[in-house]
Design a protein around this motif. Structure first.
Motif, PDB file in Angstrom:
ATOM      1  N   ALA A 186       2.486   7.680  -6.414  1.00  0.00           N
ATOM      2  CA  ALA A 186       3.907   8.601  -6.775  1.00  0.00           C
ATOM      3  C   ALA A 186       4.677   7.338  -6.355  1.00  0.00           C
ATOM      4  O   ALA A 186       5.713   7.507  -6.930  1.00  0.00           O
ATOM      5  CB  ALA A 186       3.771   9.661  -6.008  1.00  0.00           C
ATOM      6  N   ALA A 187       4.497   6.497  -5.559  1.00  0.00           N
ATOM      7  CA  ALA A 187       5.404   5.449  -4.953  1.00  0.00           C
ATOM      8  C   ALA A 187       5.578   4.238  -5.897  1.00  0.00           C
ATOM      9  O   ALA A 187       6.392   3.386  -5.726  1.00  0.00           O
ATOM     10  CB  ALA A 187       5.076   5.198  -3.625  1.00  0.00           C
ATOM     11  N   GLY A 188       4.654   4.256  -7.004  1.00  0.00           N
ATOM     12  CA  GLY A 188       4.949   3.184  -8.055  1.00  0.00           C
ATOM     13  C   GLY A 188       3.669   2.090  -8.009  1.00  0.00           C
ATOM     14  O   GLY A 188       3.758   1.190  -8.784  1.00  0.00           O
ATOM     15  N   PHE A 189       2.820   2.298  -6.959  1.00  0.00           N
ATOM     16  CA  PHE A 189       1.575   1.232  -6.903  1.00  0.00           C
ATOM     17  C   PHE A 189       0.639   1.493  -8.013  1.00  0.00           C
ATOM     18  O   PHE A 189       0.681   2.708  -8.340  1.00  0.00           O
ATOM     19  CB  PHE A 189       1.040   1.334  -5.718  1.00  0.00           C
ATOM     20  CG  PHE A 189       1.606   0.756  -4.532  1.00  0.00           C
ATOM     21  CD1 PHE A 189       1.994  -0.640  -4.256  1.00  0.00           C
ATOM     22  CD2 PHE A 189       2.515   1.742  -3.527  1.00  0.00           C
ATOM     23  CE1 PHE A 189       2.595  -1.040  -2.898  1.00  0.00           C
ATOM     24  CE2 PHE A 189       3.070   1.093  -2.532  1.00  0.00           C
ATOM     25  CZ  PHE A 189       3.212  -0.117  -2.459  1.00  0.00           C
ATOM     26  N   ASP A 235      -9.711  -6.480  -9.494  1.00  0.00           N
ATOM     27  CA  ASP A 235      -8.198  -7.101  -9.893  1.00  0.00           C
ATOM     28  C   ASP A 235      -7.389  -6.657  -8.767  1.00  0.00           C
ATOM     29  O   ASP A 235      -6.028  -6.827  -8.997  1.00  0.00           O
ATOM     30  CB  ASP A 235      -7.636  -6.832 -11.370  1.00  0.00           C
ATOM     31  CG  ASP A 235      -8.566  -7.046 -12.430  1.00  0.00           C
ATOM     32  OD1 ASP A 235      -8.869  -8.151 -12.283  1.00  0.00           O
ATOM     33  OD2 ASP A 235      -8.949  -6.669 -13.492  1.00  0.00           O
ATOM     34  N   ALA A 236      -7.697  -6.159  -7.739  1.00  0.00           N
ATOM     35  CA  ALA A 236      -6.970  -5.675  -6.844  1.00  0.00           C
ATOM     36  C   ALA A 236      -6.176  -6.773  -5.824  1.00  0.00           C
ATOM     37  O   ALA A 236      -6.636  -7.690  -5.524  1.00  0.00           O
ATOM     38  CB  ALA A 236      -7.582  -4.729  -6.000  1.00  0.00           C
ATOM     39  N   SER A 283       4.563  -4.324  -8.201  1.00  0.00           N
ATOM     40  CA  SER A 283       3.614  -5.292  -8.745  1.00  0.00           C
ATOM     41  C   SER A 283       2.280  -5.365  -8.054  1.00  0.00           C
ATOM     42  O   SER A 283       1.310  -5.807  -8.491  1.00  0.00           O
ATOM     43  CB  SER A 283       4.338  -6.836  -8.594  1.00  0.00           C
ATOM     44  OG  SER A 283       4.532  -7.194  -7.396  1.00  0.00           O
ATOM     45  N   THR A 284       2.139  -4.684  -6.718  1.00  0.00           N
ATOM     46  CA  THR A 284       0.951  -4.642  -6.052  1.00  0.00           C
ATOM     47  C   THR A 284      -0.133  -3.764  -6.572  1.00  0.00           C
ATOM     48  O   THR A 284       0.341  -2.570  -6.692  1.00  0.00           O
ATOM     49  CB  THR A 284       1.104  -4.528  -4.405  1.00  0.00           C
ATOM     50  OG1 THR A 284       2.180  -5.281  -3.931  1.00  0.00           O
ATOM     51  CG2 THR A 284      -0.040  -4.481  -3.927  1.00  0.00           C
ATOM     52  N   GLY A 330       4.835  -2.356   3.041  1.00  0.00           N
ATOM     53  CA  GLY A 330       5.168  -1.582   2.195  1.00  0.00           C
ATOM     54  C   GLY A 330       4.127  -0.436   1.663  1.00  0.00           C
ATOM     55  O   GLY A 330       4.689   0.680   1.294  1.00  0.00           O
ATOM     56  N   ILE A 331       2.982  -0.442   1.996  1.00  0.00           N
ATOM     57  CA  ILE A 331       1.786   0.072   1.953  1.00  0.00           C
ATOM     58  C   ILE A 331       2.006   1.311   3.069  1.00  0.00           C
ATOM     59  O   ILE A 331       1.966   2.689   2.906  1.00  0.00           O
ATOM     60  CB  ILE A 331       0.568  -0.308   1.703  1.00  0.00           C
ATOM     61  CG1 ILE A 331       0.426  -1.079   0.262  1.00  0.00           C
ATOM     62  CG2 ILE A 331      -0.558   0.796   1.887  1.00  0.00           C
ATOM     63  CD1 ILE A 331      -0.784  -1.962   0.149  1.00  0.00           C
TER      64      ILE A 331
END
Length: 303
Positions: free
Chosen positions: A23-26, A58-59, A2-3, A150-151
């Motif tokens: 690639a990790a889904g962010f 929007d980040a 979601s981030t 997580g980042i």
């Protein structure tokens, strides 16, 4: 995930870092002044942006990876910069290598806008960025460091909270001090071994397995002996970093005599036109001091 991440600076380091996050889904929206960098982000699954505002507005998290303090000041603090568009509560992670006082200023001004700030410079070079194996040294609030976990897990293998705002940059300066000095000594070892008629490749292999061993000997001994200096981290950037080291040492009131000599060797490499080469090209300066010009005609020579 979601981030959402706004990533500013998609160069040699920022490009693969942003690609790994995508690639990790962010959800990664990126900005760079060079169009090819934006195209690479698109290919990696990110969203290219034509303006800083588009990447930031929007980040949830904004990451900057820029060359030096003036660029960070312009991009973050300047008109139409990050702080003009970041929403309150945004986490700004500056992963550039800059002066500690600049990081503290960014954090101070960020707090007036409700923006949380970490300085989190990295070590590991281009390959570390590609492999997601960087060392990350973070300064700032412990809670913000945990929030970025997580980042950081995507980008690095060694991730340490080293203290308050600016501490990350101070540790990075120490890193560059040690790296530069190690390159200089490895260069001297190569010149010494070759001048003594000893096979430098064999000699460095032994050194790499003993107490003299280092990550630099592990990764760079073969290319240094072969005089291959394709840039992973350019002399120009290490020259900038050694200026940060000496300035920070002056502020701290300490003497760094070996660091000062290392800075001069790197400055000499830049002055002699090697700024675009890898920082291992300090070997050329060390050779020159002994009147050696071994790289010309060397079968492995490459710029």
């Amino acid at each position: 995930m979601s981030t959402s991440i706004g990533f500013i600076g998609l160069g040699i380091m920022g490009g693969p870092m942003s690609a790994n996050l995508a690639a990790a889904g962010f959800a990664v929206a990126g900005y760079d002044v060079h169009r090819p960098a934006l195209d690479r982000l698109t290919a990696a699954g990110g969203q290219p942006c034509a303006r800083i505002a588009e990447a930031v507005v929007d980040a949830d998290v904004v990451i900057t990876m820029l060359p030096d303090s003036p660029q960070v000041e312009e991009v973050v603090l300047g008109e139409e910069g990050v702080l003009d568009y970041a929403k309150p509560g945004t986490l700004l992670i500056d992963m550039s290598t800059i002066r500690p006082e600049t990081s503290r200023r960014v954090a101070s001004l960020g707090s007036t806008r409700g923006v949380r700030v970490l300085d989190a410079p990295v070590s590991g070079g281009q390959q570390g960025a590609i492999d997601g194996a960087l060392s990350i040294m973070a300064g700032g609030d412990e809670r913000d460091f945990r929030a970025a976990g997580g980042i950081f897990d995507v980008l690095g293998k060694t991730v340490v909270h080293v203290g308050p705002h600016g501490a990350g940059q101070t540790v990075k300066a120490a890193n560059q001090l040690v790296v530069g000095g190690t390159y200089a000594l490895v260069a001297e070892a190569i010149v010494f071994l070759e001048a003594s008629g000893v096979d430098a490749s064999a000699g460095l292999e032994v050194l790499a397995g003993g107490l003299a061993g280092s990550r630099i000997l592990e990764l760079k001994r073969k290319t240094m002996v072969a005089r291959e200096f394709q840039p992973g981290f350019r002399i120009d950037l290490h020259h900038k970093d050694m200026g940060i080291v000496l300035d920070a040492a002056r502020t701290a009131g300490v003497a760094l005599p070996v660091g000062a000599l290392t800075a001069q060797l790197i400055a000499a490499a830049r002055a002699q036109g090697y700024g675009d080469l890898d920082h291992s090209a300090v070997l050329r300066v060390v050779e020159g001091l002994s009147g050696v010009r071994a790289w010309f005609g060397h079968p492995g020579f490459s710029v």
